[in-house]
Structure formats: C-alpha cells, structure tokens
Design a protein around this motif. Structure first.
Motif, PDB file in Angstrom:
ATOM      1  N   GLY A  79      39.645  21.927  -9.383  1.00 38.48           N
ATOM      2  CA  GLY A  79      39.331  20.590  -8.897  1.00 38.48           C
ATOM      3  C   GLY A  79      40.441  20.132  -7.976  1.00 38.48           C
ATOM      4  O   GLY A  79      41.595  20.553  -8.106  1.00 38.48           O
ATOM      5  N   LEU A  80      40.097  19.264  -7.039  1.00 37.44           N
ATOM      6  CA  LEU A  80      41.077  18.693  -6.121  1.00 37.44           C
ATOM      7  C   LEU A  80      41.275  17.217  -6.466  1.00 37.44           C
ATOM      8  O   LEU A  80      40.307  16.468  -6.650  1.00 37.44           O
ATOM      9  CB  LEU A  80      40.608  18.823  -4.669  1.00 37.44           C
ATOM     10  CG  LEU A  80      40.505  20.248  -4.115  1.00 37.44           C
ATOM     11  CD1 LEU A  80      39.867  20.240  -2.730  1.00 37.44           C
ATOM     12  CD2 LEU A  80      41.867  20.931  -4.075  1.00 37.44           C
ATOM     13  N   LEU A  81      42.538  16.801  -6.552  1.00 36.93           N
ATOM     14  CA  LEU A  81      42.882  15.414  -6.817  1.00 36.93           C
ATOM     15  C   LEU A  81      43.377  14.752  -5.541  1.00 36.93           C
ATOM     16  O   LEU A  81      44.033  15.405  -4.709  1.00 36.93           O
ATOM     17  CB  LEU A  81      43.980  15.314  -7.874  1.00 36.93           C
ATOM     18  CG  LEU A  81      43.767  16.002  -9.227  1.00 36.93           C
ATOM     19  CD1 LEU A  81      44.962  15.721 -10.134  1.00 36.93           C
ATOM     20  CD2 LEU A  81      42.474  15.556  -9.876  1.00 36.93           C
ATOM     21  N   ASP A  82      43.105  13.447  -5.408  1.00 36.45           N
ATOM     22  CA  ASP A  82      43.702  12.701  -4.297  1.00 36.45           C
ATOM     23  C   ASP A  82      45.076  12.189  -4.724  1.00 36.45           C
ATOM     24  O   ASP A  82      45.559  12.472  -5.837  1.00 36.45           O
ATOM     25  CB  ASP A  82      42.782  11.578  -3.827  1.00 36.45           C
ATOM     26  CG  ASP A  82      42.569  10.481  -4.876  1.00 36.45           C
ATOM     27  OD1 ASP A  82      43.344  10.417  -5.846  1.00 36.45           O
ATOM     28  OD2 ASP A  82      41.622   9.688  -4.700  1.00 36.45           O
ATOM     29  N   LEU A  87      39.807  12.767  -9.215  1.00 39.09           N
ATOM     30  CA  LEU A  87      39.096  13.987  -8.843  1.00 39.09           C
ATOM     31  C   LEU A  87      38.213  13.710  -7.633  1.00 39.09           C
ATOM     32  O   LEU A  87      37.425  12.752  -7.620  1.00 39.09           O
ATOM     33  CB  LEU A  87      38.250  14.472 -10.020  1.00 39.09           C
ATOM     34  CG  LEU A  87      37.532  15.809  -9.867  1.00 39.09           C
ATOM     35  CD1 LEU A  87      38.537  16.945  -9.735  1.00 39.09           C
ATOM     36  CD2 LEU A  87      36.622  16.059 -11.075  1.00 39.09           C
ATOM     37  N   LEU A  88      38.326  14.545  -6.604  1.00 38.47           N
ATOM     38  CA  LEU A  88      37.600  14.324  -5.353  1.00 38.47           C
ATOM     39  C   LEU A  88      36.140  14.754  -5.419  1.00 38.47           C
ATOM     40  O   LEU A  88      35.335  14.323  -4.591  1.00 38.47           O
ATOM     41  CB  LEU A  88      38.297  15.052  -4.202  1.00 38.47           C
ATOM     42  CG  LEU A  88      39.610  14.416  -3.734  1.00 38.47           C
ATOM     43  CD1 LEU A  88      40.304  15.325  -2.724  1.00 38.47           C
ATOM     44  CD2 LEU A  88      39.360  13.047  -3.125  1.00 38.47           C
ATOM     45  N   ALA A 142      43.132  15.949   0.085  1.00 39.80           N
ATOM     46  CA  ALA A 142      43.551  16.390  -1.249  1.00 39.80           C
ATOM     47  C   ALA A 142      45.064  16.371  -1.373  1.00 39.80           C
ATOM     48  O   ALA A 142      45.791  16.688  -0.422  1.00 39.80           O
ATOM     49  CB  ALA A 142      43.034  17.795  -1.528  1.00 39.80           C
ATOM     50  N   ASP A 143      45.526  16.002  -2.550  1.00 39.04           N
ATOM     51  CA  ASP A 143      46.961  15.989  -2.823  1.00 39.04           C
ATOM     52  C   ASP A 143      47.376  17.121  -3.752  1.00 39.04           C
ATOM     53  O   ASP A 143      48.485  17.626  -3.658  1.00 39.04           O
ATOM     54  CB  ASP A 143      47.356  14.650  -3.447  1.00 39.04           C
ATOM     55  CG  ASP A 143      48.856  14.483  -3.586  1.00 39.04           C
ATOM     56  OD1 ASP A 143      49.517  14.289  -2.544  1.00 39.04           O
ATOM     57  OD2 ASP A 143      49.369  14.569  -4.722  1.00 39.04           O
ATOM     58  N   THR A 144      46.460  17.528  -4.651  1.00 39.78           N
ATOM     59  CA  THR A 144      46.811  18.520  -5.670  1.00 39.78           C
ATOM     60  C   THR A 144      45.608  19.378  -6.004  1.00 39.78           C
ATOM     61  O   THR A 144      44.489  18.872  -6.118  1.00 39.78           O
ATOM     62  CB  THR A 144      47.284  17.833  -6.967  1.00 39.78           C
ATOM     63  OG1 THR A 144      48.345  16.928  -6.665  1.00 39.78           O
ATOM     64  CG2 THR A 144      47.772  18.852  -7.986  1.00 39.78           C
ATOM     65  N   LEU A 145      45.851  20.670  -6.176  1.00 36.90           N
ATOM     66  CA  LEU A 145      44.850  21.614  -6.670  1.00 36.90           C
ATOM     67  C   LEU A 145      45.159  21.906  -8.131  1.00 36.90           C
ATOM     68  O   LEU A 145      46.294  22.264  -8.464  1.00 36.90           O
ATOM     69  CB  LEU A 145      44.892  22.905  -5.849  1.00 36.90           C
ATOM     70  CG  LEU A 145      43.992  24.070  -6.283  1.00 36.90           C
ATOM     71  CD1 LEU A 145      43.579  24.877  -5.074  1.00 36.90           C
ATOM     72  CD2 LEU A 145      44.695  24.998  -7.282  1.00 36.90           C
ATOM     73  N   LEU A 146      44.166  21.743  -8.992  1.00 33.25           N
ATOM     74  CA  LEU A 146      44.331  22.082 -10.401  1.00 33.25           C
ATOM     75  C   LEU A 146      43.221  23.025 -10.828  1.00 33.25           C
ATOM     76  O   LEU A 146      42.038  22.693 -10.710  1.00 33.25           O
ATOM     77  CB  LEU A 146      44.302  20.823 -11.278  1.00 33.25           C
ATOM     78  CG  LEU A 146      45.484  19.863 -11.141  1.00 33.25           C
ATOM     79  CD1 LEU A 146      45.313  18.671 -12.075  1.00 33.25           C
ATOM     80  CD2 LEU A 146      46.811  20.568 -11.421  1.00 33.25           C
ATOM     81  N   LEU A 147      43.595  24.197 -11.315  1.00 34.88           N
ATOM     82  CA  LEU A 147      42.627  25.118 -11.890  1.00 34.88           C
ATOM     83  C   LEU A 147      42.015  24.474 -13.142  1.00 34.88           C
ATOM     84  O   LEU A 147      42.552  23.515 -13.696  1.00 34.88           O
ATOM     85  CB  LEU A 147      43.288  26.449 -12.203  1.00 34.88           C
ATOM     86  CG  LEU A 147      43.811  27.191 -10.959  1.00 34.88           C
ATOM     87  CD1 LEU A 147      44.759  28.303 -11.365  1.00 34.88           C
ATOM     88  CD2 LEU A 147      42.682  27.720 -10.113  1.00 34.88           C
ATOM     89  N   ALA A 192      50.770  23.215   1.608  1.00 32.51           N
ATOM     90  CA  ALA A 192      51.592  23.593   0.460  1.00 32.51           C
ATOM     91  C   ALA A 192      51.656  22.485  -0.583  1.00 32.51           C
ATOM     92  O   ALA A 192      51.892  22.758  -1.770  1.00 32.51           O
ATOM     93  CB  ALA A 192      52.996  23.960   0.928  1.00 32.51           C
ATOM     94  N   ARG A 193      51.421  21.238  -0.170  1.00 34.88           N
ATOM     95  CA  ARG A 193      51.532  20.130  -1.127  1.00 34.88           C
ATOM     96  C   ARG A 193      50.524  20.231  -2.272  1.00 34.88           C
ATOM     97  O   ARG A 193      50.729  19.649  -3.343  1.00 34.88           O
ATOM     98  CB  ARG A 193      51.338  18.791  -0.419  1.00 34.88           C
ATOM     99  CG  ARG A 193      49.921  18.552   0.079  1.00 34.88           C
ATOM    100  CD  ARG A 193      49.693  17.164   0.644  1.00 34.88           C
ATOM    101  NE  ARG A 193      48.296  17.006   1.060  1.00 34.88           N
ATOM    102  CZ  ARG A 193      47.827  17.363   2.232  1.00 34.88           C
ATOM    103  NH1 ARG A 193      48.657  17.898   3.129  1.00 34.88           N
ATOM    104  NH2 ARG A 193      46.538  17.201   2.523  1.00 34.88           N
ATOM    105  N   VAL A 194      49.423  20.966  -2.069  1.00 34.06           N
ATOM    106  CA  VAL A 194      48.395  21.012  -3.120  1.00 34.06           C
ATOM    107  C   VAL A 194      48.777  21.967  -4.241  1.00 34.06           C
ATOM    108  O   VAL A 194      48.115  21.985  -5.289  1.00 34.06           O
ATOM    109  CB  VAL A 194      47.005  21.406  -2.554  1.00 34.06           C
ATOM    110  CG1 VAL A 194      46.616  20.484  -1.423  1.00 34.06           C
ATOM    111  CG2 VAL A 194      46.941  22.860  -2.129  1.00 34.06           C
ATOM    112  N   LEU A 195      49.823  22.774  -4.047  1.00 32.62           N
ATOM    113  CA  LEU A 195      50.199  23.778  -5.049  1.00 32.62           C
ATOM    114  C   LEU A 195      51.190  23.156  -6.035  1.00 32.62           C
ATOM    115  O   LEU A 195      52.330  22.863  -5.675  1.00 32.62           O
ATOM    116  CB  LEU A 195      50.819  24.996  -4.367  1.00 32.62           C
ATOM    117  CG  LEU A 195      49.934  25.664  -3.302  1.00 32.62           C
ATOM    118  CD1 LEU A 195      50.696  26.784  -2.596  1.00 32.62           C
ATOM    119  CD2 LEU A 195      48.644  26.185  -3.914  1.00 32.62           C
TER     120      LEU A 195
END
Length: 463
Positions: A79-82, A87-88, A142-147, A192-195
């Motif tokens: 999921g991608l967070l703002d 959750l986007l 997106a600000d963050t990627l979370l598995l 890179a910020r999403v990692l």
C-alpha cells in the motif's frame, strides 16, 4: 511458557493463531480463519485490505492476553501512504494485468545482468519493482511504501518501517549490502523517500493496546523456512501452497550468470540466511480448476487422480497462461493440445506437472549452489496432499518428509518466542523443537526414474 498471537496471511486464506512455546512445547490453536483473494473492481484486481485488518482484529480479540503479536504475509504487494499517513488506495493484487509488458520496458533502462547483480531476484512480472513502475504517476503523491504485513503493523502500532526478509522480495533491495538500493530506485523513477527504514526479525516494532508487536520473517516463506524440521544442512524445501517455493538455505547469495539465466532468486531469511529458490506456480492451478468446476471435494478428486493414467497430459505450470485467474481446465487443454479425459485426469496432470517442475528446479538449485541434498522437506498446506508428496518423491528421487502444515505460523511464533527470551538461540534449536513436537509423514521414491526423465523431456525439452 510464552503465549503469542501469529497473524499469518496467505494468498488464498488468512488465519490468526495462538501459539504456546516453552520447554518441549510448541502448540498452535486456530482463533480465526478467513477467506482472502482477488476482488475485481472495474477491471482491476484488488486485495480487500480492510477485510483482512478487521479479520485480524477479530482474531486478536479472541486471543485475549498475549505476550506479543506478529504478522507475516505473501510478498511483493503493498500500500502507498500519503504524507499524512493515509492509504492512497486499496492494494492491487499481483495477478492484475497492469504489469503486462512492464518488465520488458524496465529492461530497456537497466540490464537484466545489472538487476540481478544487485538484487539477486528471479525475474517475475509480479515483482514490486514492476508494479511500482506500472503506477509511476501515483508515486508523485506517495510518501511511503509499505508491504502488506508492514501496512497492517502500521495500523496496529502507528510505526512505519519494512521488515528485511520481505523487503528482499521487492527487487529494490541490495542482497549483498542488505539495504535498499536507492540508486536502482532512482534510476527507474521510484522516489527514494517511499522506501522506509528496515527492521530485523526479532525487533520490537511498537505496541497494540500495550502488547508488543514484533517483527518476524514477515514474508510468509521466510517464516515457513524457520520451521523446516531439518536435522542438518543437507536439505531442500518446498513451501507448498498457492505458490510453491522450491529451494535451499544458504549462507551467502548465488549471483552467478548461470543462476540469473536459470531465474533463481536470493531472498533474505531469518538470522541472515539466504533463501535460494525458484517460484513455481503451485496449487493455484488446482484451486482455479476447483473454482471453475464448483467442486470442493478435494479427497474425491485426488482419489480419481490417483486412478488416472500416468503422464497422459502434461503442462509447464510456470507458463504465463496459468498466472491469471480463469478457466484452468480449458487453458490446460489449449496449452497441451489435449483434453484430459476427466476431472481426475486434469488433477493428475496438474500434480505430475508440478512434480516435474520441482524435480527440474531442485536439480538446478543443487548444481548452481554446489550443495548436495539428502532429504526434501515439504511444508505448508500442500504437505497434506499425499498424492502430490508421493509424486514429488518419485520425480525427485529423494525421500520426502511432509509437515508441518502451518509452517509459516510456526516460524512466526518461534521468532516471537525467542525475542521474548525463550532459549531458542538459533535456527537449529527452533527446528529441533519442531521435530520433537510435530508428526511428519515420510514418502519413499517409487517407480522408474526413466519414466520421469521421458516426461520431463516432453514438457521442457532442452530448456
């Protein structure tokens, strides 16, 4: 005695298990089991992540007071967070067709050799890397990627991070440096910020209602391999379920050109081990056949398959025709040019074809890693399929030990217990506890190896 809750999410079902771990004790009690699978919304396949979260909470409520909680799940999806932590959109299912052609596009920007030298991963269109490239537009907000397990842990604790074994499945992780490959991400337009920061199995993530939430091998296969009841290093495993993960456990990755050409993957394991394996399509094909037939009487289908002629119809289960949901019996007939005579014959075709794929994969793994194998452990739900286990022993020419069934949940529980202070210093101690507390079923190779040689040649030729 430790009392812990394990949330174990597979690609077709989820469960919350209560684990009890102590000296000579390793027990699981199922608290909540629930459906999981793709939902088609206007042509896009999604996961129902809120259903999974609600079902997880129901299971945790049923658990009552526990010493800790941990989550594992299937890999690659996210999921991608703002920037506000919202959750986007509902996570997209890896079997969705949005990644069609994306792998070829990426390989015009980064060579397959370079990708493999950094990530050590098998080229699969479902990989997180290709999913992210397919939705590059949404990454701008997106600000963050979370598995998936990290997303659920975030909702429980408010803490953001990524557990290392699952991060290693994304094709954005440097398998030698054991960190994100920021350079690779930026090269492909992934900010890179999403990692997020990385957690180790055993780290405390945060708390839920005062109960510690612990990082385990959050890729379900990483947790499953923890519970392989091996007594020495000369073993191979098949984590058998919707997918089959066929491989070895190693100290270091195998990043040779031969390994890349054979499409083997090097994924992180608990305690820094490497899961050197190949994804094989698994029981997904049989599950889809049953869905099309609307026939859930698996024991009868397996009995009919056992009575059907051997090697009548065979397929390559990893052919792209079998990846997406659909009419698998029709696809088998179209692929093979033959229509199996009965449902039992279809099931036999699927199981013999899987056994052939296991045979080929295991032989190649031993050659690439220079690691001989004395025994093959089949763990997970597929370990209950006696016909498949026997066919696997016959095809591979190795004794098969089947079990435990709830391998991922057991590995999850064991890592939690160690983090809480149970005397389980290493994988050998964890596996010894599994051996002493769980019944295994053994299968001895039967039949003629020459028949399997001929069948393998029919399916794979010189490939």
């Amino acid at each position: 005695m430790k009392r812990v809750a394990a949330v174990d999410l597979g690609a077709s079902s989820g469960r919350v298990m209560l684990g009890r771990v102590g000296t000579e004790v390793l027990e699981l009690t199922e608290l909540n089991r629930f459906w999981n699978g793709p939902i088609d919304v206007r042509g896009t396949l999604h996961w129902d992540i809120l259903h999974l979260y609600r079902s997880m909470l129901d299971g945790l409520q049923a658990a009552g007071a526990v010493d800790s909680i941990a989550i594992d799940s299937w890999a690659v999806d996210y999921g991608l967070l703002d920037a506000s932590g919202q959750l986007l959109g509902n996570p997209v299912h890896y079997r969705d067709n949005r990644t069609d052609g994306v792998m070829d596009l990426v390989l015009t920007r980064v060579s397959a050799e370079e990708l493999y030298s950094v990530t050590g991963l098998q080229q699969l269109p479902i990989n997180t890397l290709y999913q992210l490239v397919a939705e590059a537009g949404r990454l701008t907000t997106a600000d963050t990627l979370l598995l998936i397990p990290d997303l659920l842990a975030y909702w429980l604790t408010g803490e953001i991070g990524a557990e290392r074994t699952n991060a290693s499945t994304t094709q954005l992780y440097d398998v030698r440096r054991r960190t994100w490959s920021v350079e690779l991400a930026q090269q492909l337009g992934i900010p890179a910020r999403v990692l997020p920061r990385l957690w180790e199995p055993g780290d405390t993530i945060g708390s839920y209602d005062g109960t510690p939430v612990i990082a385990v091998g959050s890729h379900d296969t990483a947790s499953a391999v923890v519970s392989v009841p091996a007594s020495d290093e000369r073993f191979a495993y098949i984590s058998s379920g919707t997918w089959s993960l066929v491989g070895l456990e190693l100290d270091t990755p195998v990043l040779t050109e031969d390994a890349r050409a054979a499409n083997f993957t090097n994924e992180g394991g608990v305690d820094g081990r490497i899961r050197f394996l190949r994804n094989v399509m698994g029981l997904w094909i049989l599950q889809e056949c049953q869905r099309v037939w609307q026939d859930d009487d698996l024991p009868r289908l397996l009995a009919e398959a056992a009575a059907a002629p051997a090697f009548a119809v065979l397929i390559d289960p990893d052919a792209p025709e079998f990846l997406a949901p659909g009419d698998m019996p029709a696809r088998i007939a179209a692929y093979s040019g033959e229509s199996p005579a009965s449902r039992g014959a279809v099931v036999r075709c699927v199981l013999e074809s899987l056994a052939l794929a296991y045979r080929r994969t295991l032989r190649t793994a031993q050659e690439l890693a220079d690691r001989p194998v004395d025994v093959l452990h089949v763990i997970g739900g597929g370990s209950q399929n006696e016909l498949l286990c026997q066919l696997t022993a016959d095809a591979c020419g190795l004794p098969v030990l089947a079990g435990p069934v709830e391998a991922s949940a057991l590995g999850n529980v064991l890592v939690q217990a160690r983090a809480l202070g149970e005397p389980l210093p290493d994988l050998a101690a964890m596996r010894a506890l599994v051996r002493s507390t769980h019944r295994l079923r053994s299968y001895t190779p039967q039949g003629k190896p020459a028949d399997w040689d001929a069948a393998e040649s029919r399916v794979f030729g010189n490939r």
